[in-house]
Motif scaffolding. Structure first.
Motif, PDB file in Angstrom:
ATOM      1  N   LEU A  14       6.717 -15.351  -0.745  1.00  0.00           N
ATOM      2  CA  LEU A  14       6.454 -13.911  -0.820  1.00  0.00           C
ATOM      3  C   LEU A  14       4.964 -13.641  -0.964  1.00  0.00           C
ATOM      4  O   LEU A  14       4.403 -12.762  -0.296  1.00  0.00           O
ATOM      5  CB  LEU A  14       7.210 -13.306  -2.009  1.00  0.00           C
ATOM      6  CG  LEU A  14       8.729 -13.198  -1.880  1.00  0.00           C
ATOM      7  CD1 LEU A  14       9.349 -12.893  -3.236  1.00  0.00           C
ATOM      8  CD2 LEU A  14       9.094 -12.109  -0.884  1.00  0.00           C
ATOM      9  N   LEU A  15       4.307 -14.405  -1.830  1.00  0.00           N
ATOM     10  CA  LEU A  15       2.874 -14.224  -2.043  1.00  0.00           C
ATOM     11  C   LEU A  15       2.071 -14.622  -0.809  1.00  0.00           C
ATOM     12  O   LEU A  15       1.081 -13.970  -0.457  1.00  0.00           O
ATOM     13  CB  LEU A  15       2.432 -15.045  -3.259  1.00  0.00           C
ATOM     14  CG  LEU A  15       3.064 -14.618  -4.595  1.00  0.00           C
ATOM     15  CD1 LEU A  15       2.788 -15.653  -5.673  1.00  0.00           C
ATOM     16  CD2 LEU A  15       2.543 -13.249  -5.020  1.00  0.00           C
ATOM     17  N   MET A  16       2.488 -15.693  -0.125  1.00  0.00           N
ATOM     18  CA  MET A  16       1.793 -16.111   1.094  1.00  0.00           C
ATOM     19  C   MET A  16       2.003 -15.101   2.214  1.00  0.00           C
ATOM     20  O   MET A  16       1.083 -14.829   2.998  1.00  0.00           O
ATOM     21  CB  MET A  16       2.270 -17.502   1.511  1.00  0.00           C
ATOM     22  CG  MET A  16       1.856 -18.602   0.560  1.00  0.00           C
ATOM     23  SD  MET A  16       2.169 -20.273   1.197  1.00  0.00           S
ATOM     24  CE  MET A  16       3.953 -20.277   1.287  1.00  0.00           C
ATOM     25  N   CYS A  17       3.208 -14.540   2.298  1.00  0.00           N
ATOM     26  CA  CYS A  17       3.487 -13.534   3.331  1.00  0.00           C
ATOM     27  C   CYS A  17       2.615 -12.306   3.125  1.00  0.00           C
ATOM     28  O   CYS A  17       2.124 -11.713   4.095  1.00  0.00           O
ATOM     29  CB  CYS A  17       4.965 -13.161   3.300  1.00  0.00           C
ATOM     30  SG  CYS A  17       5.486 -12.094   4.655  1.00  0.00           S
ATOM     31  N   TYR A  18       2.408 -11.920   1.875  1.00  0.00           N
ATOM     32  CA  TYR A  18       1.536 -10.783   1.562  1.00  0.00           C
ATOM     33  C   TYR A  18       0.148 -10.991   2.168  1.00  0.00           C
ATOM     34  O   TYR A  18      -0.424 -10.103   2.791  1.00  0.00           O
ATOM     35  CB  TYR A  18       1.449 -10.616   0.048  1.00  0.00           C
ATOM     36  CG  TYR A  18       0.530  -9.522  -0.421  1.00  0.00           C
ATOM     37  CD1 TYR A  18       0.950  -8.194  -0.469  1.00  0.00           C
ATOM     38  CD2 TYR A  18      -0.773  -9.811  -0.825  1.00  0.00           C
ATOM     39  CE1 TYR A  18       0.099  -7.194  -0.899  1.00  0.00           C
ATOM     40  CE2 TYR A  18      -1.639  -8.816  -1.256  1.00  0.00           C
ATOM     41  CZ  TYR A  18      -1.186  -7.507  -1.289  1.00  0.00           C
ATOM     42  OH  TYR A  18      -2.032  -6.514  -1.713  1.00  0.00           O
ATOM     43  N   GLU A  19      -0.394 -12.210   2.015  1.00  0.00           N
ATOM     44  CA  GLU A  19      -1.720 -12.509   2.548  1.00  0.00           C
ATOM     45  C   GLU A  19      -1.695 -12.617   4.071  1.00  0.00           C
ATOM     46  O   GLU A  19      -2.595 -12.125   4.760  1.00  0.00           O
ATOM     47  CB  GLU A  19      -2.253 -13.803   1.944  1.00  0.00           C
ATOM     48  CG  GLU A  19      -3.643 -14.189   2.433  1.00  0.00           C
ATOM     49  CD  GLU A  19      -4.693 -13.142   2.084  1.00  0.00           C
ATOM     50  OE1 GLU A  19      -5.571 -12.872   2.934  1.00  0.00           O
ATOM     51  OE2 GLU A  19      -4.635 -12.596   0.965  1.00  0.00           O
ATOM     52  N   ALA A  20      -0.657 -13.258   4.624  1.00  0.00           N
ATOM     53  CA  ALA A  20      -0.586 -13.489   6.066  1.00  0.00           C
ATOM     54  C   ALA A  20      -0.440 -12.195   6.854  1.00  0.00           C
ATOM     55  O   ALA A  20      -0.798 -12.145   8.030  1.00  0.00           O
ATOM     56  CB  ALA A  20       0.571 -14.433   6.386  1.00  0.00           C
ATOM     57  N   THR A  21       0.095 -11.148   6.215  1.00  0.00           N
ATOM     58  CA  THR A  21       0.304  -9.872   6.910  1.00  0.00           C
ATOM     59  C   THR A  21      -0.787  -8.855   6.589  1.00  0.00           C
ATOM     60  O   THR A  21      -0.680  -7.686   6.973  1.00  0.00           O
ATOM     61  CB  THR A  21       1.676  -9.276   6.540  1.00  0.00           C
ATOM     62  OG1 THR A  21       1.772  -9.140   5.108  1.00  0.00           O
ATOM     63  CG2 THR A  21       2.811 -10.170   7.022  1.00  0.00           C
ATOM     64  N   ARG A  22      -1.846  -9.313   5.945  1.00  0.00           N
ATOM     65  CA  ARG A  22      -2.898  -8.397   5.501  1.00  0.00           C
ATOM     66  C   ARG A  22      -3.539  -7.634   6.661  1.00  0.00           C
ATOM     67  O   ARG A  22      -3.957  -6.480   6.513  1.00  0.00           O
ATOM     68  CB  ARG A  22      -3.972  -9.168   4.739  1.00  0.00           C
ATOM     69  CG  ARG A  22      -5.126  -8.324   4.239  1.00  0.00           C
ATOM     70  CD  ARG A  22      -6.152  -9.160   3.506  1.00  0.00           C
ATOM     71  NE  ARG A  22      -5.613  -9.708   2.277  1.00  0.00           N
ATOM     72  CZ  ARG A  22      -5.580  -9.034   1.124  1.00  0.00           C
ATOM     73  NH1 ARG A  22      -6.032  -7.796   1.070  1.00  0.00           N
ATOM     74  NH2 ARG A  22      -5.101  -9.611   0.037  1.00  0.00           N
ATOM     75  N   SER A  23      -3.637  -8.260   7.838  1.00  0.00           N
ATOM     76  CA  SER A  23      -4.356  -7.645   8.953  1.00  0.00           C
ATOM     77  C   SER A  23      -3.458  -6.829   9.887  1.00  0.00           C
ATOM     78  O   SER A  23      -3.922  -6.365  10.937  1.00  0.00           O
ATOM     79  CB  SER A  23      -5.078  -8.728   9.768  1.00  0.00           C
ATOM     80  OG  SER A  23      -4.140  -9.643  10.313  1.00  0.00           O
TER      81      SER A  23
END
Length: 213
Positions: free
Chosen positions: A42-51
């Motif tokens: 969940l935390l990695m997805c938050y970063e991966a979808t930042r753009s």
């Protein structure tokens, strides 16, 4: 002229590092390993979808009308590198339930350390989507690079690779073969041992996820 590779993004958030430390521990149970992997995804997805791009949308709150933001443009596809990628996939779908899902089945030949494909299934419209490819470990980088070769052959142009751990050798391999692919990870560890395992690492992620160790 070859483009310079994108530098990897290493998540240094305190919650990420705390959960990763617990994930690494040999004493963590299978159930605990699954739970922590899901939380980290969940935390990695938050970063991966930042753009991801957004667009304005008019809505009615209980009190008044306002202009909010919603996702726009291409939709997402998560691609899991079997089998261990599914441990990350589940948590990401919790956050983006409307995303499409693809699977690439690869195993690493223990003699050559090269990736061998045995399965691939992607959505029919995958070329119209941004792809986030997930696999817990980026060790030699051969499996990730081979999977991305196949995904790009399907017409995909925007790809992010997300993993729990990476080795410098894996980062170098993937960046050399796919300099346009952004790597998102929780840690870049010391390196690989003679068997191709990440050290200090966390063991075999697939075995720990599915209780087959």
């Amino acid at each position: 002229m070859t483009a310079s590779p994108l530098p990897p993004i290493v998540l240094d958030h305190p919650l990420v590092q705390h959960k990763l430390t617990r994930l690494r521990q040999a004493s963590t149970s299978t159930a605990g390993f699954r739970r922590l992997t899901r939380e980290l995804s969940l935390l990695m997805c938050y970063e991966a979808t930042r753009s991801l791009s957004t667009e304005p949308v008019g809505i009615e709150t209980p009190l008044e009308r306002m202009e909010g933001r919603q996702l726009s443009g291409k939709k997402l596809c998560f691609v899991s590198i079997l089998r261990a990628g599914n441990g990350i996939l589940d948590g990401m779908l919790d956050l983006v339930p409307a995303a499409r899902v693809g699977h690439v089945g690869l195993y690493r030949d223990h003699d050559t350390l090269e990736a061998v494909e045995y399965y691939m299934k992607l959505p029919d419209d995958v070329a119209e989507r941004d792809c986030i490819v997930v696999d817990p470990m980026l060790a030699t980088g051969h499996s990730a690079a081979a999977a991305i070769d196949r995904i790009k052959a399907s017409g995909v142009r925007t790809i992010i690779f997300v993993c729990l751990l990476a080795a410098p050798e894996g980062v170098a391999c993937l960046s050399a073969r796919h300099p346009d692919v952004q790597i998102v990870t929780c840690s870049i560890d010391r390196g690989l041992d003679e068997k191709g395992y990440i050290r200090p690492g966390l063991g075999d992620a697939g075995d720990r996820l599915f209780g087959t160790r």
